[in-house]
Design a protein around this motif. Structure first.
Motif, PDB file in Angstrom:
ATOM      1  N   ARG A  74       0.835  -1.202   0.000  1.00  0.00           N
ATOM      2  CA  ARG A  74       0.000   0.000   0.000  1.00  0.00           C
ATOM      3  C   ARG A  74       0.875   1.258   0.000  1.00  0.00           C
ATOM      4  NH1 ARG A  74      -1.641  -2.964   4.126  1.00  0.00           N
ATOM      5  NH2 ARG A  74      -1.294  -1.307   5.665  1.00  0.00           N
ATOM      6  N   SER A  75       1.753   1.355  -0.952  1.00  0.00           N
ATOM      7  CA  SER A  75       2.608   2.540  -1.074  1.00  0.00           C
ATOM      8  C   SER A  75       3.224   2.554  -2.459  1.00  0.00           C
ATOM      9  CB  SER A  75       3.714   2.543  -0.014  1.00  0.00           C
ATOM     10  OG  SER A  75       4.683   1.553  -0.297  1.00  0.00           O
ATOM     11  N   THR A  76       3.790   3.697  -2.805  1.00  0.00           N
ATOM     12  CA  THR A  76       4.528   3.796  -4.062  1.00  0.00           C
ATOM     13  C   THR A  76       5.927   3.215  -3.902  1.00  0.00           C
ATOM     14  OG1 THR A  76       3.285   5.755  -4.734  1.00  0.00           O
ATOM     15  CG2 THR A  76       5.409   5.407  -5.796  1.00  0.00           C
ATOM     16  N   GLY A  77       6.559   3.530  -2.772  1.00  0.00           N
ATOM     17  CA  GLY A  77       7.898   3.021  -2.520  1.00  0.00           C
ATOM     18  C   GLY A  77       7.896   1.531  -2.250  1.00  0.00           C
ATOM     19  N   PHE A  78       9.004   0.876  -2.631  1.00  0.00           N
ATOM     20  CA  PHE A  78       9.104  -0.575  -2.434  1.00  0.00           C
ATOM     21  C   PHE A  78      10.532  -0.973  -2.063  1.00  0.00           C
ATOM     22  CE2 PHE A  78       9.346   0.560  -6.907  1.00  0.00           C
ATOM     23  CZ  PHE A  78      10.525  -0.028  -7.329  1.00  0.00           C
ATOM     24  N   ASN A  79      11.284  -0.018  -1.490  1.00  0.00           N
ATOM     25  CA  ASN A  79      12.655  -0.314  -1.095  1.00  0.00           C
ATOM     26  C   ASN A  79      12.738  -1.302   0.074  1.00  0.00           C
ATOM     27  OD1 ASN A  79      11.695   2.484  -0.048  1.00  0.00           O
ATOM     28  ND2 ASN A  79      13.117   1.797   1.540  1.00  0.00           N
ATOM     29  N   ASN A  80      11.588  -1.604   0.694  1.00  0.00           N
ATOM     30  CA  ASN A  80      11.547  -2.575   1.790  1.00  0.00           C
ATOM     31  C   ASN A  80      11.329  -4.010   1.310  1.00  0.00           C
ATOM     32  OD1 ASN A  80       8.898  -1.752   0.976  1.00  0.00           O
ATOM     33  ND2 ASN A  80       8.044  -2.699   2.795  1.00  0.00           N
ATOM     34  N   ILE A  81      11.259  -4.206  -0.010  1.00  0.00           N
ATOM     35  CA  ILE A  81      10.961  -5.527  -0.573  1.00  0.00           C
ATOM     36  C   ILE A  81      12.163  -6.036  -1.373  1.00  0.00           C
ATOM     37  CG2 ILE A  81       9.364  -6.866  -1.992  1.00  0.00           C
ATOM     38  CD1 ILE A  81       7.336  -4.604  -1.699  1.00  0.00           C
ATOM     39  N   ALA A  82      12.606  -7.240  -1.061  1.00  0.00           N
ATOM     40  CA  ALA A  82      13.685  -7.880  -1.821  1.00  0.00           C
ATOM     41  C   ALA A  82      13.081  -8.494  -3.081  1.00  0.00           C
ATOM     42  CB  ALA A  82      14.378  -8.931  -0.970  1.00  0.00           C
ATOM     43  N   LEU A  83      12.956  -7.698  -4.117  1.00  0.00           N
ATOM     44  CA  LEU A  83      12.235  -8.128  -5.319  1.00  0.00           C
ATOM     45  C   LEU A  83      12.876  -9.327  -5.991  1.00  0.00           C
ATOM     46  CD1 LEU A  83      11.357  -4.663  -6.929  1.00  0.00           C
ATOM     47  CD2 LEU A  83       9.893  -6.128  -5.532  1.00  0.00           C
ATOM     48  N   HIS A  84      14.189  -9.404  -5.984  1.00  0.00           N
ATOM     49  CA  HIS A  84      14.851 -10.533  -6.640  1.00  0.00           C
ATOM     50  C   HIS A  84      14.535 -11.847  -5.925  1.00  0.00           C
ATOM     51  CE1 HIS A  84      17.555  -9.383  -3.381  1.00  0.00           C
ATOM     52  NE2 HIS A  84      18.163 -10.548  -3.493  1.00  0.00           N
ATOM     53  N   VAL A  85      14.357 -11.773  -4.608  1.00  0.00           N
ATOM     54  CA  VAL A  85      13.995 -12.969  -3.849  1.00  0.00           C
ATOM     55  C   VAL A  85      12.539 -13.334  -4.133  1.00  0.00           C
ATOM     56  CG1 VAL A  85      13.766 -13.955  -1.538  1.00  0.00           C
ATOM     57  CG2 VAL A  85      15.688 -12.439  -2.068  1.00  0.00           C
ATOM     58  N   ALA A  86      11.666 -12.319  -4.175  1.00  0.00           N
ATOM     59  CA  ALA A  86      10.258 -12.573  -4.485  1.00  0.00           C
ATOM     60  C   ALA A  86      10.118 -13.250  -5.846  1.00  0.00           C
ATOM     61  CB  ALA A  86       9.473 -11.261  -4.456  1.00  0.00           C
ATOM     62  N   GLU A  87      10.893 -12.787  -6.814  1.00  0.00           N
ATOM     63  CA  GLU A  87      10.835 -13.384  -8.150  1.00  0.00           C
ATOM     64  C   GLU A  87      11.294 -14.838  -8.123  1.00  0.00           C
ATOM     65  OE1 GLU A  87      12.204 -12.292 -12.725  1.00  0.00           O
ATOM     66  OE2 GLU A  87      13.118 -11.254 -11.022  1.00  0.00           O
ATOM     67  N   ARG A  88      12.371 -15.103  -7.394  1.00  0.00           N
ATOM     68  CA  ARG A  88      12.872 -16.474  -7.287  1.00  0.00           C
ATOM     69  C   ARG A  88      11.856 -17.405  -6.637  1.00  0.00           C
ATOM     70  NH1 ARG A  88      15.280 -18.798  -3.033  1.00  0.00           N
ATOM     71  NH2 ARG A  88      15.868 -16.822  -2.055  1.00  0.00           N
ATOM     72  N   LEU A  89      11.102 -16.868  -5.668  1.00  0.00           N
ATOM     73  CA  LEU A  89      10.131 -17.673  -4.934  1.00  0.00           C
ATOM     74  C   LEU A  89       8.784 -17.772  -5.636  1.00  0.00           C
ATOM     75  CD1 LEU A  89      10.868 -16.301  -1.348  1.00  0.00           C
ATOM     76  CD2 LEU A  89      11.492 -18.562  -2.234  1.00  0.00           C
ATOM     77  N   GLY A  90       8.614 -17.005  -6.712  1.00  0.00           N
ATOM     78  CA  GLY A  90       7.344 -17.017  -7.417  1.00  0.00           C
ATOM     79  C   GLY A  90       6.262 -16.213  -6.736  1.00  0.00           C
ATOM     80  N   LEU A  91       6.664 -15.215  -5.938  1.00  0.00           N
ATOM     81  CA  LEU A  91       5.705 -14.356  -5.249  1.00  0.00           C
ATOM     82  C   LEU A  91       5.365 -13.154  -6.123  1.00  0.00           C
ATOM     83  CD1 LEU A  91       7.238 -14.278  -1.647  1.00  0.00           C
ATOM     84  CD2 LEU A  91       5.068 -15.315  -2.301  1.00  0.00           C
ATOM     85  N   THR A  92       4.097 -12.934  -6.357  1.00  0.00           N
ATOM     86  CA  THR A  92       3.661 -11.739  -7.078  1.00  0.00           C
ATOM     87  C   THR A  92       3.725 -10.538  -6.141  1.00  0.00           C
ATOM     88  OG1 THR A  92       2.174 -13.026  -8.482  1.00  0.00           O
ATOM     89  CG2 THR A  92       1.744 -10.660  -8.323  1.00  0.00           C
ATOM     90  N   VAL A  93       4.270  -9.437  -6.630  1.00  0.00           N
ATOM     91  CA  VAL A  93       4.362  -8.215  -5.839  1.00  0.00           C
ATOM     92  C   VAL A  93       3.762  -7.062  -6.646  1.00  0.00           C
ATOM     93  CG1 VAL A  93       5.873  -6.575  -4.662  1.00  0.00           C
ATOM     94  CG2 VAL A  93       6.464  -9.007  -4.691  1.00  0.00           C
ATOM     95  N   ALA A  94       2.836  -6.340  -6.022  1.00  0.00           N
ATOM     96  CA  ALA A  94       2.255  -5.156  -6.659  1.00  0.00           C
ATOM     97  C   ALA A  94       2.335  -3.994  -5.681  1.00  0.00           C
ATOM     98  CB  ALA A  94       0.804  -5.417  -7.066  1.00  0.00           C
ATOM     99  N   ARG A  95       2.289  -2.814  -6.216  1.00  0.00           N
ATOM    100  CA  ARG A  95       2.339  -1.601  -5.388  1.00  0.00           C
ATOM    101  C   ARG A  95       1.321  -0.614  -5.910  1.00  0.00           C
ATOM    102  NH1 ARG A  95       6.542   2.814  -7.714  1.00  0.00           N
ATOM    103  NH2 ARG A  95       6.417   2.228  -9.905  1.00  0.00           N
ATOM    104  N   VAL A  96       1.273   0.547  -5.271  1.00  0.00           N
ATOM    105  CA  VAL A  96       0.430   1.658  -5.728  1.00  0.00           C
ATOM    106  C   VAL A  96       1.349   2.628  -6.464  1.00  0.00           C
ATOM    107  CG1 VAL A  96      -1.090   3.544  -5.038  1.00  0.00           C
ATOM    108  CG2 VAL A  96      -1.143   1.364  -3.798  1.00  0.00           C
TER     109      VAL A  96
END
Length: 331
Positions: A74-96
């Protein structure tokens, strides 16, 4: 589907519940997602997080192991998310990706005016029936120079207000904004902007290249009587270096709505606890510094847009659709 939302503020909760009604069941928690609270998410395919939640590698691994497949930030910023790990795990990530830029720009100006005109000190005095003006003298901003670091949507909104004040406008960004140019902005190197600006406001994202954008050298390049405002991301400013300059008696005022070590502090009541963060404890003692708790975005307009977009992101996920808000697509 049962959705679990972390870090939900009291004012935000009814808006979220109303928006999800008729779509999915929603459970709101005021606690933030981190390594201690991640077990709560077990069994929830979709969760929603705020900017001060921890979605580092360990937390993402635990989420995936618990059955989570999507997080809606629920934010524009996403510096708190390890996106490369999410991608490896198959986790979908969306933001505002967008909400009212006026909310943040207007609050940045609130900070600037408050420190310039000593509003907090004046208010404290009058509560004690002390109506002296000693130490409350500010400056006209009309005719002075505003330096805007980052001239995207929020920076543009800030610039429009500065133009209304009748200020000279300097900008710095990787690309020039035609709307800012139309307002009379001159784009200059960062070093010149820092040296010539009476008011400096930060409106850039936090990425590796902008961390400590305002470091010791940048602070020393600023005018001794400058005003610095940061309503973007705390990591843009080297806070320890800022404290050093403040101790030397520099700067008319500093307004900070964000702090680089705010996670675990901001959005929480720590009034009955000893604060172990010596830098923050020192920072708030300066009479020319105003620190607020990451509330620049917090208007009914902006939060309403954030909530609506979050619902759309979840509905897009369940329907197998992809939008421009998706940072890591569904695998």
């Amino acid at each position: 589907m049962d959705i679990l939302a972390f870090g939900v503020q009291a004012d935000e909760k009814p808006l979220l519940e109303q928006a999800f009604r008729g779509h999915h069941d929603l459970r709101c928690l005021d606690v933030f997602l981190n390594e201690d609270t991640v077990p709560i998410a077990a069994g929830h395919e979709v969760i929603s997080t705020s900017v001060n939640c921890d979605l580092g590698p360990g937390v993402l691994e635990a989420l995936a192991a618990g059955g989570t497949r999507m997080t809606a930030q629920r934010s524009t910023g996403f510096n708190n998310i390890a996106l490369h790990v999410a991608e490896r795990l198959g986790l979908t990530v969306a933001r505002v990706s967008y909400y009212s830029p006026h909310a943040v720009a207007e609050f940045a100006w609130t900070l600037a005016m408050a420190v310039n005109r000593r509003v907090v000190r004046a208010s404290t005095r009058t509560r004690d029936f002390d109506f002296r003006l000693d130490g409350l003298m500010g400056r006209d901003l009309h005719g002075r120079t505003a330096g805007v670091l980052g001239t995207g949507k929020i920076g543009e909104a800030f610039t429009r207000i500065a133009h209304g004040f009748g200020m000279r406008l300097l900008g710095w960004d990787v690309a020039e904004n035609p709307a800012c140019l139309d307002l009379g902005m001159t784009y200059v190197p960062k070093e010149r902007l820092l040296a010539e600006s009476d008011l400096i406001s930060l409106h850039v994202p936090l990425v590796p290249g902008t961390r400590h954008l305002i470091d010791a050298a940048a602070l020393k390049a600023m005018k001794d009587d400058a005003i610095l405002v940061n309503s973007s991301r705390g990591g843009l400013v080297d806070t320890a270096a800022l404290v050093t300059e403040l101790r030397a008696g520099r700067f008319t005022g500093v307004g900070l709505d964000v702090y680089e070590a705010e996670a675990g502090l901001f959005f929480l009541d720590k009034s009955l606890e000893a604060i172990a963060d010596d830098t923050l404890a020192r920072l708030v003692t300066f009479p020319n510094v105003l620190v607020t708790s990451h509330q620049a975005y917090y208007t009914v307009d902006a939060v309403g847009q954030i909530v609506d977009t979050t619902v759309r992101n979840v509905l897009d996920y369940t329907a197998g659709r992809r939008s421009g808000n998706v940072l890591v697509p569904r695998s």
